[in-house]
Design a protein around this motif. Structure first.
Motif, short mmCIF file in Angstrom:
data_model
loop_
_atom_site.label_atom_id
_atom_site.label_comp_id
_atom_site.label_asym_id
_atom_site.label_seq_id
_atom_site.Cartn_x
_atom_site.Cartn_y
_atom_site.Cartn_z
N MET A 130 0.51 -1.57 -0.17
CA MET A 130 -0.08 0.29 0.20
C MET A 130 0.55 1.17 -0.02
SD MET A 130 -2.80 -0.82 2.38
CE MET A 130 -2.26 -1.58 3.75
N MET A 131 1.87 1.01 0.89
CA MET A 131 2.97 2.37 0.86
C MET A 131 3.77 2.55 -1.10
SD MET A 131 3.65 3.73 4.16
CE MET A 131 5.47 3.77 4.01
N THR A 132 4.30 1.94 -0.78
CA THR A 132 4.02 1.41 -2.36
C THR A 132 3.17 1.95 -3.86
OG1 THR A 132 5.93 -0.40 -2.09
CG2 THR A 132 6.02 1.02 -4.33
N SER A 133 2.19 1.04 -3.77
CA SER A 133 1.36 1.81 -4.44
C SER A 133 0.50 3.28 -4.26
CB SER A 133 0.03 1.23 -3.91
OG SER A 133 0.49 -0.19 -4.31
N ALA A 134 1.12 4.34 -2.81
CA ALA A 134 0.87 5.49 -2.46
C ALA A 134 1.55 6.31 -3.15
CB ALA A 134 0.37 5.63 -1.55
N ILE A 135 3.06 5.69 -2.61
CA ILE A 135 4.40 6.96 -3.20
C ILE A 135 4.10 6.88 -4.98
CG2 ILE A 135 6.43 6.37 -4.52
CD1 ILE A 135 6.97 5.36 -1.40
N LEU A 136 4.39 5.41 -5.69
CA LEU A 136 3.42 5.92 -7.30
C LEU A 136 2.63 6.36 -8.18
CD1 LEU A 136 4.01 1.45 -8.13
CD2 LEU A 136 5.51 3.81 -8.44
N HIS A 137 1.06 6.48 -7.46
CA HIS A 137 0.21 7.43 -7.40
C HIS A 137 0.93 8.27 -7.13
CE1 HIS A 137 -2.98 3.95 -6.94
NE2 HIS A 137 -2.86 4.42 -8.53
N LEU A 138 1.28 9.74 -5.50
CA LEU A 138 2.13 10.32 -5.72
C LEU A 138 2.73 11.05 -6.74
CD1 LEU A 138 2.50 9.99 -2.15
CD2 LEU A 138 1.26 12.32 -2.77
N GLU A 139 3.76 10.01 -7.43
CA GLU A 139 4.72 10.16 -8.29
C GLU A 139 3.85 10.39 -10.21
OE1 GLU A 139 7.46 11.10 -8.12
OE2 GLU A 139 8.55 10.65 -10.31
N ASN A 140 2.66 10.32 -10.01
CA ASN A 140 2.15 9.73 -11.08
C ASN A 140 1.25 11.25 -11.06
OD1 ASN A 140 3.48 8.59 -12.59
ND2 ASN A 140 2.85 6.41 -11.74
N HIS A 141 0.66 11.51 -9.89
CA HIS A 141 -0.75 12.53 -10.02
C HIS A 141 -1.86 11.64 -9.89
CE1 HIS A 141 3.40 15.31 -9.54
NE2 HIS A 141 2.08 15.37 -8.52
N VAL A 142 -2.15 10.55 -10.14
CA VAL A 142 -3.58 10.54 -11.41
C VAL A 142 -4.25 10.77 -10.09
CG1 VAL A 142 -2.40 8.01 -11.32
CG2 VAL A 142 -3.45 8.01 -9.18
N SER A 143 -5.62 10.95 -11.12
CA SER A 143 -7.09 11.06 -10.55
C SER A 143 -7.43 9.89 -9.60
CB SER A 143 -8.05 11.94 -11.01
OG SER A 143 -7.31 13.12 -12.39
#
Ligand code: ZN
Length: 231
Positions: free
Chosen positions: A181-194
């Protein structure tokens, strides 16, 4: 060298039950083999975890039944508990604070204004904190990330289009669900997904097409079946 796929292999425990509480922590057990969960890429339901009320036994066990035990202790022969959950939740809450719109539609003043303009149509939750590197830094520096995420080099597809070739890339392999979950959050932050919450199952999902209401084809189908049954 490119950063490659995030891979999660775990188990959800649909038969999990709360057995007791010690101090602030719930203890839970399970029977059965669980449901295998095999995912490639990040999942946005880390935001569901960030919203959990850890004093609510139904919320706690609901998460374990649906997605699994964050620290991977649980098995038919070993009980799990919520020790350490608050720490993961706090970090994920920090990550979630970079997005507008909470589940209940509240959020920043800008978001409330946008919702009015949309007149009832769903407005996605946007990652509007553009320079969010300080949040990513906090997640990367947490002992959980450092200790529980492995980077495994392998030869796979790198580049795109005419530059596509086989080359060295890194697979990101988290050791437990909390680290996934932490890594998912990092990748989503990095890609600024909606993102948006699924209207059927309640899971947050990445909105790839504007106005999508469901996380998956199966949730869309389940929603239309339940609507027909109501009629
Ligand atoms: Zn869904």
């Amino acid at each position: 060298m490119a950063l490659g796929e995030l891979i999660w292999t775990g188990r959800a425990w649909p038969a999990a039950e709360i057995v007791g509480r010690t101090g602030d922590d719930f203890t839970f057990k399970t029977s059965g083999k669980g449901r295998p969960v095999d995912l490639v890429g990040p999942a946005a339901w880390w935001r569901n975890f960030s919203e959990l009320n850890l004093d609510d036994p139904d919320a706690v066990i609901g998460f374990v039944r649906r997605h699994g035990d964050p620290f991977g202790q649980l098995s038919p022969t070993t009980q799990g508990d919520t020790a350490g959950w608050a720490y993961v939740l706090a970090l994920l809450k920090l990550a979630a604070s970079c997005w507008t719109r909470n589940r209940d539609g509240t959020g920043t003043a800008l978001e409330t204004a946008l919702a009015k303009v949309a007149q009832g149509r769903a407005v996605p939750s946007l990652c509007t904190v553009w320079d969010n590197g300080y949040v990513i830094d906090a997640l990367l520096a947490s002992p959980l990330f450092v200790a529980s995420v492995a980077f495994v080099p392998h030869v796979g597809e790198v580049g795109e289009g005419v530059t596509a070739r086989r080359g060295v890339t890194m697979r990101i392999i988290p050791e437990n669900l909390a680290a996934y979950m932490m890594t998912s959050a990092i990748l989503h932050l990095e890609n600024h997904v909606s993102m948006a919450p699924c209207e059927q199952c309640g899971d947050w999902f990445v909105e790839r097409r504007r106005g999508t209401q469901f996380c998956s084809a199966s949730c869309r189908a389940a929603h239309s079946t339940s609507k027909k049954e109501k009629k």
